[in-house]
Design a protein around this motif. Structure first.
Motif, PDB file in Angstrom:
ATOM      1  N   UNK A 180       0.836  -1.204   0.000  1.00  0.00           N
ATOM      2  CA  UNK A 180       0.000   0.000   0.000  1.00  0.00           C
ATOM      3  C   UNK A 180       0.867   1.249   0.000  1.00  0.00           C
ATOM      4  N   UNK A 181       1.947   1.230   0.746  1.00  0.00           N
ATOM      5  CA  UNK A 181       2.856   2.372   0.791  1.00  0.00           C
ATOM      6  C   UNK A 181       3.549   2.597  -0.531  1.00  0.00           C
ATOM      7  N   UNK A 182       3.884   1.511  -1.240  1.00  0.00           N
ATOM      8  CA  UNK A 182       4.540   1.641  -2.540  1.00  0.00           C
ATOM      9  C   UNK A 182       3.610   2.299  -3.553  1.00  0.00           C
ATOM     10  N   UNK A 183       2.347   1.938  -3.527  1.00  0.00           N
ATOM     11  CA  UNK A 183       1.379   2.544  -4.439  1.00  0.00           C
ATOM     12  C   UNK A 183       1.181   4.015  -4.163  1.00  0.00           C
ATOM     13  N   UNK A 184       1.109   4.369  -2.900  1.00  0.00           N
ATOM     14  CA  UNK A 184       0.952   5.771  -2.515  1.00  0.00           C
ATOM     15  C   UNK A 184       2.168   6.580  -2.931  1.00  0.00           C
ATOM     16  N   UNK A 185       3.342   6.023  -2.709  1.00  0.00           N
ATOM     17  CA  UNK A 185       4.579   6.706  -3.094  1.00  0.00           C
ATOM     18  C   UNK A 185       4.621   6.922  -4.598  1.00  0.00           C
ATOM     19  N   UNK A 186       4.248   5.906  -5.348  1.00  0.00           N
ATOM     20  CA  UNK A 186       4.239   6.030  -6.799  1.00  0.00           C
ATOM     21  C   UNK A 186       3.254   7.103  -7.255  1.00  0.00           C
ATOM     22  N   UNK A 187       2.083   7.157  -6.645  1.00  0.00           N
ATOM     23  CA  UNK A 187       1.097   8.186  -6.995  1.00  0.00           C
ATOM     24  C   UNK A 187       1.613   9.591  -6.678  1.00  0.00           C
ATOM     25  N   UNK A 188       2.281   9.735  -5.557  1.00  0.00           N
ATOM     26  CA  UNK A 188       2.843  11.043  -5.188  1.00  0.00           C
ATOM     27  C   UNK A 188       3.906  11.463  -6.197  1.00  0.00           C
ATOM     28  N   UNK A 189       4.761  10.534  -6.598  1.00  0.00           N
ATOM     29  CA  UNK A 189       5.803  10.844  -7.580  1.00  0.00           C
ATOM     30  C   UNK A 189       5.181  11.228  -8.915  1.00  0.00           C
ATOM     31  N   UNK A 190       4.191  10.484  -9.354  1.00  0.00           N
ATOM     32  CA  UNK A 190       3.522  10.791 -10.615  1.00  0.00           C
ATOM     33  C   UNK A 190       2.804  12.145 -10.557  1.00  0.00           C
ATOM     34  N   UNK A 191       2.132  12.427  -9.437  1.00  0.00           N
ATOM     35  CA  UNK A 191       1.446  13.713  -9.290  1.00  0.00           C
ATOM     36  C   UNK A 191       2.446  14.866  -9.307  1.00  0.00           C
ATOM     37  N   UNK A 192       3.577  14.691  -8.650  1.00  0.00           N
ATOM     38  CA  UNK A 192       4.608  15.728  -8.656  1.00  0.00           C
ATOM     39  C   UNK A 192       5.161  15.935 -10.058  1.00  0.00           C
ATOM     40  N   UNK A 193       5.342  14.840 -10.808  1.00  0.00           N
ATOM     41  CA  UNK A 193       5.844  14.951 -12.177  1.00  0.00           C
ATOM     42  C   UNK A 193       4.845  15.695 -13.061  1.00  0.00           C
ATOM     43  N   UNK A 194       3.570  15.361 -12.939  1.00  0.00           N
ATOM     44  CA  UNK A 194       2.538  16.035 -13.736  1.00  0.00           C
ATOM     45  C   UNK A 194       2.464  17.517 -13.366  1.00  0.00           C
ATOM     46  N   UNK A 195       2.505  17.826 -12.070  1.00  0.00           N
ATOM     47  CA  UNK A 195       2.447  19.226 -11.634  1.00  0.00           C
ATOM     48  C   UNK A 195       3.658  20.004 -12.138  1.00  0.00           C
ATOM     49  N   UNK A 196       4.829  19.403 -12.073  1.00  0.00           N
ATOM     50  CA  UNK A 196       6.040  20.063 -12.557  1.00  0.00           C
ATOM     51  C   UNK A 196       5.949  20.323 -14.053  1.00  0.00           C
ATOM     52  N   UNK A 197       5.532  19.310 -14.794  1.00  0.00           N
ATOM     53  CA  UNK A 197       5.417  19.472 -16.244  1.00  0.00           C
ATOM     54  C   UNK A 197       4.374  20.533 -16.585  1.00  0.00           C
ATOM     55  N   UNK A 198       3.247  20.500 -15.912  1.00  0.00           N
ATOM     56  CA  UNK A 198       2.166  21.455 -16.197  1.00  0.00           C
ATOM     57  C   UNK A 198       2.612  22.889 -15.936  1.00  0.00           C
ATOM     58  N   UNK A 199       3.332  23.129 -14.843  1.00  0.00           N
ATOM     59  CA  UNK A 199       3.773  24.494 -14.560  1.00  0.00           C
ATOM     60  C   UNK A 199       4.826  24.949 -15.564  1.00  0.00           C
ATOM     61  N   UNK A 200       5.689  24.046 -15.973  1.00  0.00           N
ATOM     62  CA  UNK A 200       6.714  24.429 -16.954  1.00  0.00           C
ATOM     63  C   UNK A 200       6.104  24.712 -18.314  1.00  0.00           C
ATOM     64  N   UNK A 201       5.283  23.815 -18.793  1.00  0.00           N
ATOM     65  CA  UNK A 201       4.685  24.015 -20.114  1.00  0.00           C
ATOM     66  C   UNK A 201       3.696  25.178 -20.080  1.00  0.00           C
ATOM     67  N   UNK A 202       3.000  25.358 -18.966  1.00  0.00           N
ATOM     68  CA  UNK A 202       2.077  26.482 -18.840  1.00  0.00           C
ATOM     69  C   UNK A 202       2.790  27.814 -18.895  1.00  0.00           C
TER      70      UNK A 202
END
Length: 104
Positions: free
Chosen positions: A4-26
């Protein structure tokens, strides 16, 4: 680590990647829409790297211990005369030597 912790960690990493990409491209898309950038806006954008560097260096300098402060001061003086790589190497060597010596 539990599954369960591995899934949560993966989701946090993916969300951070999407947020980073969105702010840069925006930011890129927003800037490319302008015909010209106002001088004040350009000055503010030019100040961003120094502000980011300050937010990374200041806490380490204030709360990192005497070994970190000595290494940063040594790196600063080397950086006045030599390249960024030399500054990085001197700072790293200084903090490692001070920690290994047992003085700090």
């Amino acid at each position: 680590m539990s599954h369960a912790g591995e899934g949560t960690t993966l989701l946090i990493i993916l969300a951070a990647a999407v947020a980073t990409y969105a702010t840069r491209i925006g930011g890129y898309l927003m800037i490319t829409r302008f015909r010209s950038i106002h001088p004040r806006a350009e000055a503010a954008l030019n100040a961003v790297p120094a502000a980011v560097l300050s937010t990374l260096v200041a806490p380490a300098f204030l709360y990192g211990g005497l070994d970190v402060v000595v290494a940063m001061v040594a790196a600063f003086f080397v950086g006045l005369r030599f390249s960024s790589i030399a500054m990085l190497v001197v700072g790293w060597l200084a903090v490692m030597a001070l920690r290994h010596s047992g003085i700090f």
